[in-house]
Design an enzyme around this catalytic site. Sequence first.
Site, short mmCIF file in Angstrom:
data_model
loop_
_atom_site.label_atom_id
_atom_site.label_comp_id
_atom_site.label_asym_id
_atom_site.label_seq_id
_atom_site.Cartn_x
_atom_site.Cartn_y
_atom_site.Cartn_z
CG HIS A 85 -15.29 -32.44 -19.24
ND1 HIS A 85 -15.20 -31.76 -18.04
CD2 HIS A 85 -15.41 -33.75 -18.92
CE1 HIS A 85 -15.26 -32.62 -17.04
NE2 HIS A 85 -15.38 -33.85 -17.54
CG ASP A 145 -17.10 -37.84 -18.47
OD1 ASP A 145 -16.43 -36.80 -18.32
OD2 ASP A 145 -17.89 -38.29 -17.63
CG HIS A 171 -19.62 -33.26 -16.19
ND1 HIS A 171 -19.87 -34.12 -17.24
CD2 HIS A 171 -18.46 -33.68 -15.65
CE1 HIS A 171 -18.91 -35.03 -17.31
NE2 HIS A 171 -18.04 -34.78 -16.36
NE ARG A 230 -15.96 -40.69 -14.83
CZ ARG A 230 -15.33 -39.97 -15.75
NH1 ARG A 230 -15.30 -38.66 -15.66
NH2 ARG A 230 -14.73 -40.56 -16.76
C1 SIN Z 1 -15.79 -35.54 -13.78
O1 SIN Z 1 -15.51 -34.75 -14.65
O2 SIN Z 1 -16.12 -36.69 -14.02
C2 SIN Z 1 -15.71 -35.11 -12.33
C3 SIN Z 1 -16.97 -34.48 -11.86
C4 SIN Z 1 -16.88 -34.10 -10.42
O3 SIN Z 1 -15.90 -34.44 -9.75
O4 SIN Z 1 -17.80 -33.46 -9.91
#
Ligand code: SIN
Length: 290
Positions: A103, A105, A261, A276
């Site tokens: 996906h 974000d 990612h 994050r």
């Molecule tokens: C995410 O999708 O923001 C998580 C990525 C991760 O935990 O590596």
Amino acid sequence: MSSDYKTIEASPVSPALGAEISGVDIAAGIGDEQFAELRQAYVDYGVIFLRDQDITPDQHIEFARRWGDINVNRFFQPVATHPMIAEVRKEADQKANIGSSWHTDHSYDQIPAMGSILYAREVPSVGGDTLFASMYAAYDALSDGLKKMLSTMNAVHSSRHAFGEGAYVDTDLDDLGGRLGNTGAATQDAIHPVIIRHPLSGRPALYVNGDFTVRFDDWTQAESQPLLDYLYAHATQNEFTCRFHWRRGSVAIWDNRATHHCALNDYHGERRLMHRITIDGVALEPAAAA
Ligand code: SIN
């Protein structure tokens, strides 16, 4: 792909995207020249990685503000003391992780986020890597015919099915409860071009999203799904990807418009805790318009 950098060194991690950057210490402060080079590396590689950063949540926020305004995620549990930081956490006794499917974000927002800065606070002894895929490479490898058709199309993205009422019930994600929430806020729908012109690089990139795209605009969901599935499989072919192995103190800074990612969920029985911060973006334009 690479530029001439004076204050940093960039080591590509795959031919398609991603570079590990050395010479940067966020806690010590980053001068304007070095920050401009970091930003250039982010444009050049789509995702950049820093190692051995020892930063407090306040330093994480201060660093994020260099990139743009902070976009507070509506659905992730925030860090209690620092609500601008979203927690990406999996406890040793939990089975589901956050972000395990490919996906990008926040594409459900009218103005989707530019990217995110993920900081590893606790990592499993083995596993928990993150995969990234280049949406430039995905676009470049399409046939001329499909490029042409997609270049005039838009797609509908939504947060409703992903984060709304019932999203995690009776699924393998149900133990995400408590880590993802605020289902009542899942009301976002947005229409974006399927092929965008990247706002920083000017390059065309494929912009459909396995987590949030529901259909092509003016197409039914049933008509859309086979082509969407084709595009998702196409976009995540091994040669368009890179894999990042986290260590405590690693940082990834990714571009949501140039990359997708996927967080691997292969570390059951161990804890992984990431912080994050997501950064505001700009409205997306079709590649065809430029
Ligand atoms: C995410 O999708 O923001 C998580 C990525 C991760 O935990 O590596």
